[in-house]
Design a protein around this motif. Structure first.
Motif, mmCIF file in Angstrom:
data_model
loop_
_atom_site.group_PDB
_atom_site.id
_atom_site.type_symbol
_atom_site.label_atom_id
_atom_site.label_comp_id
_atom_site.label_asym_id
_atom_site.label_seq_id
_atom_site.Cartn_x
_atom_site.Cartn_y
_atom_site.Cartn_z
ATOM 1 N N ASP A 14 27.465 -55.008 59.596
ATOM 2 C CA ASP A 14 26.470 -56.061 59.790
ATOM 3 C C ASP A 14 26.176 -56.863 58.527
ATOM 4 O O ASP A 14 25.939 -58.068 58.594
ATOM 5 N N ARG A 35 28.852 -59.386 58.160
ATOM 6 C CA ARG A 35 28.722 -60.415 59.200
ATOM 7 C C ARG A 35 27.579 -61.379 58.862
ATOM 8 O O ARG A 35 27.735 -62.601 58.926
ATOM 9 N N GLN A 88 35.527 -61.481 67.490
ATOM 10 C CA GLN A 88 34.602 -61.456 66.351
ATOM 11 C C GLN A 88 34.424 -62.874 65.789
ATOM 12 O O GLN A 88 33.302 -63.298 65.473
ATOM 13 N N ILE A 124 30.956 -65.146 65.648
ATOM 14 C CA ILE A 124 30.452 -65.717 64.395
ATOM 15 C C ILE A 124 30.302 -67.236 64.524
ATOM 16 O O ILE A 124 29.305 -67.815 64.087
#
Ligand SMILES: O=C(O)C(=O)[C@H](O)CO
Ligand code: MG
Length: 251
Positions: A111, A114, A153, A157
């Motif tokens: 996390d 990210r 992913q 994002i």
């Protein structure tokens, strides 16, 4: 569909500055360079202008990248580094006017990586509102440890960043290696794609000499009305010239 030559991979038979004209002579309409920073921008600009080619893309790890980390955009402790490097990249980009700048994440997971990547992309998008920025999942076999390594992913994002000037860079080699079916990845993510790179799998070699179904992929790209570049980013099995058969599918 417009062909682009990645001069970091193609025409390696020639000294770097001679690759621009070779690409134009082979029928390419643009070139991309992964890491142009070792060379003065005016020299590259000169070669682009002589060959009459636009620059489609450069990467944005640090301008002084020399085999070190592949970017810092997802490194929680290196936000200042990412941001000062990005501003240096933009100064370079002002001269060369690349259509896209690929923002590389570097290594990381979880996390914190990210959240950092999202915050840095939002910052970069606001800092350079007229510049198209891309993100590209790289497969873990070729790039172990790299943070952005999956197309779902990347989609997550991009949704979180929600900036009009940030989009997806699709690469058939990575898509096939990560998800096993580059054509399915195209179908799932086509509306997000701003830039396309092609190479076969599993060896990132000449399109048509591996496991990617290029007839189906080019048909899918055509059907989706993608109007950006299709850039050859692969290691030719023999010489560059004999590897260019894929270009005829774009006409
Ligand atoms: O590895 C790739 O496919 C890329 O496009 C990156 O830009 C590598 O630098
Ligand atoms: Mg690529």
């Amino acid at each position: 569909m417009k062909p682009c030559a990645n001069l970091t991979f193609l025409f390696k038979e020639l000294p770097f500055l001679e690759r621009f004209q070779a690409a134009a002579d082979a029928g390419f309409d643009a070139v991309e360079i992964l890491f142009p920073y070792d060379m003065p921008a005016p020299e590259i600009l000169d070669r682009l202008q002589l060959a009459g080619l636009p620059l489609a893309l450069i990467n944005a790890p640090p301008p002084n990248y020399t085999g070190g980390p592949r970017g810092f955009a997802a490194a929680p402790d290196l936000t200042d580094r990412f941001r000062s490097d990005f501003l240096r990249v933009m100064r370079y980009a002002k001269r060369l006017k690349p259509q896209h700048i690929h923002i590389m994440t570097g290594d990381g997971e979880g996390d914190a990586a990210r959240d950092t990547f999202i915050a840095n992309l939002k910052w970069a998008a606001a800092e350079a509102p007229d510049q198209s920025l891309t993100i590209e999942p790289l497969n873990p076999t070729a790039m172990p440890g790299y943070f952005l390594n999956d197309y779902a992913q990347a989609a997550d994002i991009l949704d979180a960043v929600a900036a009009p000037n940030v989009g997806l860079q699709y690469d058939s080699f990575h898509a096939q290696m990560i998800h096993g079916d580059a054509v399915a990845v195209w179908h799932d993510h086509a509306p997000r794609v701003r830039h396309v790179q092609v190479g076969d799998a599993p060896d990132r070699n000449t399109p048509g000499n591996g496991t990617v179904d290029f007839p189906a992929l080019f048909a899918a790209i055509r059907d989706s009305r993608y109007d950006g570049w299709i850039s050859g980013e692969y290691n030719p099995d023999k010489d560059t010239e004999s590897s260019l058969g894929w270009m005829s599918a774009l006409a």
